[in-house]
Design an enzyme around this catalytic site. Structure first.
Site, PDB file in Angstrom:
ATOM      1  N   PRO A 139       0.788  -1.240   0.000  1.00 32.21           N
ATOM      2  CA  PRO A 139       0.000   0.000   0.000  1.00 32.21           C
ATOM      3  C   PRO A 139       0.810   1.275   0.000  1.00 32.21           C
ATOM      4  CG  PRO A 139       0.120  -0.865   2.217  1.00 32.21           C
ATOM      5  CD  PRO A 139       0.832  -1.866   1.340  1.00 32.21           C
ATOM      6  N   CYS A 198       7.707 -10.609   4.863  1.00 32.46           N
ATOM      7  CA  CYS A 198       7.296 -10.550   6.273  1.00 32.46           C
ATOM      8  C   CYS A 198       6.854 -11.952   6.709  1.00 32.46           C
ATOM      9  CB  CYS A 198       6.187  -9.523   6.485  1.00 32.46           C
ATOM     10  SG  CYS A 198       4.694  -9.797   5.506  1.00 32.46           S
TER      11      CYS A 198
END
Length: 298
Positions: A110, A227
């Protein structure tokens, strides 16, 4: 004490109990000062005048930990800070983009890392923020506009097919992944991701890292990050690049306590240079977890 942890990683995380205990704690409220609009110290002073406590994070002067949710304050809507887990700033620190360079963020939405790259570039040079998903482009564009980013163009290619006409000084591949490192805010991941999802994502990640390397300028730097904890998505992807291209892994000189990359997993051996990759776990930075590698042409 019994913990709901991804037990397949017990053998590679030395301080297992500390890891498991950290995964059960809520994440701290962390924001990154948007230095395109305000100096970090000036932001801290402004928040203090509104009786909002913002404590500096010791290893990154741009980061502050707040005692209350930061999304409710006007400073957020003005683009003076970006809400971001501290571990998510590491790939940009490792990339070390400079003003005037040509930089590619291959999987940009994002926009937390893209906007930090732009800030590190002081809005000078060219940043290409690539995001193939139309839905996710909306959040990317909103954050670029809110934070006052001016040096960035947004493209919508499938990352593994990004056109080869341009060479970039620095490239970030913050790859789509199984996101196990977000388990502190995603309870469904407390026991780890499914092996089917890990395998599917690893195939995409291998295509992304090879295409990114092919886009790299001769003296360029590529950062691959995720991640997640899965070696199949981390060390094995870097190893795939080393087998397919004339690449090398660079040291990551970051001012934090982290773990080395693995040299073996489930009977597979990786080259010794993969030790230069870094793994981060929730108990080390009081944040999420992840992996990154700095890569150059050999």
């Amino acid at each position: 004490m019994d913990h709901d942890c991804p037990v397949r990683y017990r053998g590679i995380i030395a301080d297992w109990d500390a890891f498991c205990e950290a995964t059960e704690q809520p994440l701290p409220h962390v924001v990154r000062a948007n230095t395109l609009k305000i100096a970090a110290r000036t932001l801290q002073d402004r928040l203090a005048r509104s009786d909002i406590e913002a404590v500096s994070v010791s290893w990154n002067d741009d980061l502050f930990e707040m005692t209350e949710p930061p999304g409710r304050h006007i400073e957020h809507w003005l683009g003076l800070y970006y809400i971001q887990e501290s571990v998510q700033t590491l790939p940009v620190l490792a990339l070390a983009p400079q003003p005037g360079e040509t930089v590619l963020d291959l999987c940009a939405a994002p926009g937390g890392k893209s906007t930090y790259i732009a800030a590190r570039m002081q809005n000078q040079g060219t940043l290409v923020a690539n995001e193939p998903s139309g839905r996710r482009q909306m959040s990317l564009l909103a954050n670029i506009n809110r934070l006052g980013v001016l040096n960035t163009m947004v493209t919508a290619y499938q990352g593994e097919n990004f056109p080869l006409q341009t060479r970039f000084d620095r490239i970030l591949v913050d790859a789509p992944c199984s996101a196990e490192g977000t388990l502190r805010k995603e309870p469904s991941l407390r026991a780890g991701a499914s092996l089917a999802a890990i395998d599917r994502l690893a195939r995409l990640q291998k295509r992304l890292i090879v295409r990114a390397f092919d886009l790299l300028a001769t003296e360029g730097v590529l950062v691959y990050s995720t991640c997640t904890f899965a070696p199949e998505e981390n060390e094995a992807v870097v190893d795939h690049l080393l087998q397919e291209r004339d690449a090398c892994v660079l040291p990551c000189d970051l001012p934090i306590d982290v773990s080395e990359g693995l040299t073996s997993w489930l009977g597979t051996r990786f080259p010794k240079q993969i030790e230069s990759c870094i793994r981060t776990y929730p108990h080390q930075l009081n944040s999420g977890g992840g992996f990154l590698a700095r890569i150059a042409r050999a």
